[in-house]
Design a protein around this motif. Structure first.
Motif, short mmCIF file in Angstrom:
data_model
loop_
_atom_site.label_atom_id
_atom_site.label_comp_id
_atom_site.label_asym_id
_atom_site.label_seq_id
_atom_site.Cartn_x
_atom_site.Cartn_y
_atom_site.Cartn_z
N LEU A 113 0.83 -1.20 0.00
CA LEU A 113 0.00 0.00 0.00
C LEU A 113 0.87 1.26 0.00
O LEU A 113 0.55 2.25 -0.66
CB LEU A 113 -0.94 -0.03 1.21
N ARG A 114 1.99 1.20 0.72
CA ARG A 114 2.80 2.42 0.82
C ARG A 114 3.39 2.83 -0.54
O ARG A 114 3.58 4.02 -0.80
CB ARG A 114 3.91 2.27 1.86
N ASP A 115 3.64 1.84 -1.40
CA ASP A 115 4.12 2.18 -2.74
C ASP A 115 3.04 2.94 -3.52
O ASP A 115 3.34 3.87 -4.28
CB ASP A 115 4.51 0.90 -3.50
N LEU B 180 -7.54 3.94 7.36
CA LEU B 180 -6.38 3.63 8.20
C LEU B 180 -5.73 4.95 8.61
O LEU B 180 -5.82 5.95 7.89
CB LEU B 180 -5.35 2.81 7.41
N ARG B 181 -5.07 4.90 9.77
CA ARG B 181 -4.21 6.01 10.10
C ARG B 181 -3.03 5.94 9.13
O ARG B 181 -2.67 4.87 8.64
CB ARG B 181 -3.71 5.81 11.55
N MET B 182 -2.44 7.09 8.83
CA MET B 182 -1.39 7.13 7.81
C MET B 182 -0.23 6.18 8.12
O MET B 182 0.26 5.48 7.23
CB MET B 182 -0.89 8.57 7.69
N ASP B 183 0.17 6.13 9.42
CA ASP B 183 1.30 5.25 9.75
C ASP B 183 0.93 3.77 9.58
O ASP B 183 1.78 2.94 9.25
CB ASP B 183 1.84 5.53 11.15
N GLU B 184 -0.35 3.45 9.81
CA GLU B 184 -0.80 2.07 9.58
C GLU B 184 -0.74 1.75 8.09
O GLU B 184 -0.32 0.67 7.67
CB GLU B 184 -2.24 1.88 10.06
N ALA B 185 -1.20 2.72 7.30
CA ALA B 185 -1.25 2.51 5.85
C ALA B 185 0.15 2.37 5.26
O ALA B 185 0.36 1.64 4.28
CB ALA B 185 -1.99 3.67 5.18
N MET B 186 1.13 3.06 5.87
CA MET B 186 2.50 3.01 5.36
C MET B 186 3.25 1.78 5.87
O MET B 186 4.39 1.53 5.48
CB MET B 186 3.27 4.28 5.75
#
Lengths: 265, 185
Positions: A100-102, A143-149
């Motif tokens: 997802l982070r990509d 998702l929270r951004m850090d979760e998504a990353m």
């Protein structure tokens, strides 16, 4: 062989891949009916090409992306993950997809983005389950951004060694966050929106006392109506203990350090 | 007559053996046995209104039959729960019954059926006397309400089916309130 497995898994029961037949015929996808056998039948003939994903909110350039533009150039990975449903059953699924982070890096969110929200297609003609208001449509998860990353977060584009998803599993694009209950895995995504406020999510909206925003797998916090301490692995007879963060605590627990997981369920 | 009650059972066993119950056969069996218990229990509630409407006294035997059929399926449901679902994990089962209201309520529905099944014989009616026997057997109303509630709370979101069961049960219960039997002289 049993001893060997014990040594390898530290005594925990082994994770055998769930038969493909089970993973593709036992689905919670209310857009295609509330019975678990319905999605396979009612999604037959669901066409997911071409597919466009609207990228909105706090990004450098909000615009529609074709499926290929969004994920086509990102390296595909095979990831076998446990999946724990909030209903206390579980599977082991070999996903294929992109991190997802990509994808997020590709669409360039602004630094002010704190959350990312995903929306499922709303099209009652193609998704007959949406003709009844059993959930507030369209289905949304976030998702929270850090979760998504987090490197474990995957946007699945295929499974069981195939490069496309069956419609009942969320074709063509579906979120997989293996440390969270299955309902976080929003399917058939048509919109990705970045925001600075915690978005509403569908099950949380439908029943806030039972389903929280985080929905992290947690054997110590029961669903108000049933226990989450154990689960039945599909295809197995005896229940097994549910693991904290679905067994991914080493990787994800730090995301939630200092948080009261009993309140933030 | 009993063939009718038992009929779904070999069907379920055959489906189980032929792997026709889907990816989670235990869950499916648990649901289906519960459905049959509640169906027979609600059907037993239909007998009295039908007797009052038609005057057919012979129906009273069917009421006993349907009640026992419901009990039979409730035992099946409970067996699937204790043996297949939890495999005699009494610790978890006890916790489940005490902590989770829908299980508590379901157990209540079952426990209330036990004295009714035990006193379902003609001899019991004689021994207890009609009035006392009737009073005891009005426990079935509590049992059916508990059964409907159990079904309603067991469902995650789509409550259509439990609402249909509860609706039918409510109509049959309301009939008893609205249409009292004429006082005996």
């Amino acid at each position: 062989a049993a001893l060997e497995a014990m040594a390898r898994t530290g005594g925990a029961q082994e994770d055998k891949v769930t038969p493909e037949e089970d993973a593709t015929s036992y689905n919670n996808f209310y857009e295609f009916g509330t019975d678990k056998e319905e999605p396979k039948v009612l999604s037959r003939g669901f066409v997911s090409t071409p597919w466009t994903v609207q990228v909105e909110g706090l990004v450098k350039k909000p615009r529609p992306y074709s499926y290929d533009e969004l994920v086509g150039k990102i390296a595909v990975q095979d990831r076998t993950y446990r999946m724990r449903c909030v209903e206390a059953w579980s599977m082991v699924i070999p996903w294929r997809g992109v991190q997802l982070r990509d994808v997020i890096n590709r669409v360039e969110p602004l630094p002010s983005a704190k959350f990312v929200e995903f929306t499922t297609l709303f099209d009652p003609k193609r998704m007959p389950g949406q003709r009844s208001a059993v959930l507030p449509w369209p289905y949304k998860e976030a998702l929270r951004m850090d979760e998504a990353m987090h490197p474990l977060a995957l946007l699945a584009t295929g499974m069981y060694g195939k490069s496309t998803l069956p419609p009942q599993n969320g074709a063509p694009l579906r979120l997989v966050t293996p440390w969270k209950y299955g309902f976080k895995g929003v399917k058939s995504i048509v919109k990705i929106r970045f925001t600075d406020r915690m978005p509403n999510t569908t099950w949380n909206d439908a029943n806030p006392s039972e389903y929280g925003f985080y929905a992290n797998v947690n054997p110590t916090v029961d669903h108000p109506r049933w226990s989450q301490a154990k689960e039945r692995r599909i295809g197995e007879f005896l229940k097994r203990n549910t693991l904290m963060f679905n067994g991914y605590a080493d990787q994800v627990a730090s995301l939630y350090s200092g948080m009261d997981l009993r309140r933030n369920y | 007559m009993w063939a009718l009650v038992i009929l779904p059972a070999p069907m379920l066993v055959a489906q189980l053996l032929l792997d026709q119950l889907g990816a989670d056969p235990i869950d499916k069996l648990e649901r289906l046995t519960g459905h049959w218990a509640l169906r027979f229990l609600i059907a037993s509630l239909a007998v009295t209104p039908l007797m009052r409407l038609t005057g057919w006294g012979w129906l009273v035997a069917q009421r006993r039959f349907l009640g026992l059929a419901a009990f039979f399926w409730a035992i099946g449901h409970l067996s699937v729960y204790t043996v297949l679902d939890w495999f005699f994990d009494w610790q978890e089962i006890t916790k489940d019954i005490l902590k989770h209201l829908y299980i508590t309520v379901g157990m209540t529905a079952f426990v209330l059926m036990v004295p009714l099944a035990l006193t379902s014989t003609k001899a019991s009616i004689k021994r207890l006397g009609g009035v006392r026997w009737n009073r005891l057997h009005s426990l079935v109303y509590v049992s059916v309400i508990a059964g409907c509630l159990h079904f309603f709370w067991a469902v995650k979101k789509d409550v259509t089916e439990p609402l249909i069961y509860a609706g039918i049960a409510m109509v049959l219960l309301a009939f008893r309130v609205v249409w009292q039997p004429p006082a005996r002289r």
